[in-house]
Write a protein that holds these residues in place. Structure first.
Motif, PDB file in Angstrom:
ATOM      1  N   LYS A   1       0.833  -1.208   0.000  1.00  0.00           N
ATOM      2  CA  LYS A   1       0.000   0.000   0.000  1.00  0.00           C
ATOM      3  C   LYS A   1       0.874   1.267   0.000  1.00  0.00           C
ATOM      4  O   LYS A   1       0.498   2.293  -0.547  1.00  0.00           O
ATOM      5  N   HIS A   2       2.039   1.159   0.677  1.00  0.00           N
ATOM      6  CA  HIS A   2       2.918   2.315   0.837  1.00  0.00           C
ATOM      7  C   HIS A   2       4.314   1.988   0.296  1.00  0.00           C
ATOM      8  O   HIS A   2       4.655   0.817   0.144  1.00  0.00           O
TER       9      HIS A   2
ATOM     10  N   ASP B   1      -5.458  10.856  -2.893  1.00  0.00           N
ATOM     11  CA  ASP B   1      -5.195   9.406  -2.864  1.00  0.00           C
ATOM     12  C   ASP B   1      -3.850   9.080  -2.228  1.00  0.00           C
ATOM     13  O   ASP B   1      -3.661   7.986  -1.703  1.00  0.00           O
ATOM     14  N   SER B   2      -2.924  10.032  -2.303  1.00  0.00           N
ATOM     15  CA  SER B   2      -1.571   9.712  -1.834  1.00  0.00           C
ATOM     16  C   SER B   2      -0.869  10.953  -1.299  1.00  0.00           C
ATOM     17  O   SER B   2      -1.091  12.064  -1.783  1.00  0.00           O
TER      18      SER B   2
ATOM     19  N   THR C   1       1.385   6.617   8.424  1.00  0.00           N
ATOM     20  CA  THR C   1       0.541   5.435   8.134  1.00  0.00           C
ATOM     21  C   THR C   1      -0.237   4.968   9.363  1.00  0.00           C
ATOM     22  O   THR C   1      -1.175   4.193   9.234  1.00  0.00           O
TER      23      THR C   1
ATOM     24  N   HIS D   1      -2.219   6.374   0.558  1.00  0.00           N
ATOM     25  CA  HIS D   1      -0.947   5.745   0.176  1.00  0.00           C
ATOM     26  C   HIS D   1       0.172   6.727   0.544  1.00  0.00           C
ATOM     27  O   HIS D   1       0.162   7.876   0.085  1.00  0.00           O
TER      28      HIS D   1
ATOM     29  N   LEU E   1       1.463   1.770  -6.906  1.00  0.00           N
ATOM     30  CA  LEU E   1       0.767   1.970  -5.624  1.00  0.00           C
ATOM     31  C   LEU E   1      -0.673   2.419  -5.807  1.00  0.00           C
ATOM     32  O   LEU E   1      -1.568   1.996  -5.077  1.00  0.00           O
ATOM     33  N   LEU E   2      -0.906   3.281  -6.769  1.00  0.00           N
ATOM     34  CA  LEU E   2      -2.244   3.867  -6.913  1.00  0.00           C
ATOM     35  C   LEU E   2      -3.128   3.053  -7.846  1.00  0.00           C
ATOM     36  O   LEU E   2      -4.292   3.400  -8.071  1.00  0.00           O
TER      37      LEU E   2
END
Ligand code: CP
Length: 312
Positions: A6-7, A103-104, A119, A125, A302-303
């Motif tokens: 996820k990260h 989103d990130s 996190t 993300h 990631l996205l």
């Protein structure tokens, strides 16, 4: 193409197949930056925020360009233009940005662990763009892409990392990555900037640059990070340069086809002479170029862009 993270907080949590996936994806994005219209719709509708609490030229701008080339929306905030200088906490800053539904978050901070901390309370993300002296994972990934393009394989390459190892997040991320991929890593620098405990990461240590450089395939020079030094680690810049600066004379001891790397910013005439930085053996600007495709790959993996075929 499996990348189940996820990260991106560091290289330590990636396996060799994750690293290969990032590099292969980056290669597949390579030609986008040379097209007349440098844009594909893979991340259309995604929103990304660059949150940089430390200065940056390469990482900040290449994340921006990477996001734009994938059609994501991106904004960049730095410490001076954020309400942190009015006393807002880091946690409140991140929670307020999260409330805007991006989103990130791409985070650079002088304190190690800040991206991980994010996190623990934020669902976005999180990408580490450099945290203190801990890790700089996208730098190591773009360095790896550059090495793979020049040397084809990492197996048994002799890679020297030279300079201020103690304060370098680039060194740490590169040691982790290069060891995972089968390279031999030799760390070089004055004992005050190169603690013996780095051996625990599987790297070799040599305090003598003239000896270590013999038969090297890759020479990665690092900047003296005066902003992270709270005392004098060597007597003078002149002495440092004499013992640990990369000059043409010293470079002749390496393999004929050795390459010279530097993550930037470089201090010409200190850790590297101007003629070495600009020589045909230097891949420093190739690293910068690879920063865009590598960061495009990281954002895409990631996205979760779904329209892979659209790039063709
Ligand atoms: N290599 C690197 O991180 O450069 P910047 O500090 O300019 O981003």
């Amino acid at each position: 193409m499996a990348f189940k993270h996820k990260h991106l907080l560091g290289i330590q949590t990636l396996g060799p197949s994750d690293i290969t996936t990032v590099l292969d994806t980056a290669e597949s994005f390579y030609d986008i930056s040379t097209r007349k219209i440098k844009k594909v719709p893979l991340l259309r509708g995604k929103t990304i925020i660059n949150l940089f609490f430390e200065p940056s030229t390469r990482t900040l701008s290449s994340f921006e360009l990477a996001a734009k080339r994938l059609s994501a929306d991106i904004i960049s905030l730095n410490k001076q233009s954020s309400s942190v200088i009015k006393g807002e906490s880091l946690k409140d800053t991140i929670k307020n940005l999260e409330a805007m539904n991006p989103d990130s978050l791409i985070i650079r901070h002088s304190a190690a662990g800040v991206p991980y901390f994010a996190t623990t309370f934020c669902q976005l993300h999180i990408i580490n763009a450099g945290d203190g002296a801990h890790e700089h994972p996208t730098q190591a990934l773009l360095d790896a892409l550059t090495i793979r393009q020049k040397k084809k394989s990492f197996k048994d390459l002799k890679v020297l990392i030279v300079g201020d190892i103690l304060h370098s997040r680039v060194a740490r991320s590169n040691i982790f990555l290069l060891k995972k991929m089968g390279a031999r890593v030799v760390l070089v620098g004055p004992p005050s900037l190169l603690p013996a405990e780095f051996k625990k990461f599987g790297a070799e240590i040599d305090y003598n640059f003239d000896r270590a450089i013999k038969k090297a395939d890759v020479i990665m020079m690092l900047r003296i990070q005066l902003e992270r030094q709270e005392k004098n680690y060597f007597p003078s810049i002149r002495e440092y340069k004499n013992l640990y600066g990369l000059t043409e004379k010293r470079f002749r001891r390496a393999k004929k086809n050795a390459i010279i790397m530097h993550p930037g910013p470089i201090n010409r005439g200190v850790e590297i002479s101007a003629d070495m930085a600009d020589s045909a053996k230097s891949v420093i600007l190739k690293q910068v170029k690879n920063g865009i495709t590598t960061r495009m790959a990281v954002l895409y993996l990631l996205l979760g862009g779904k329209e892979r075929e659209a790039i063709n």
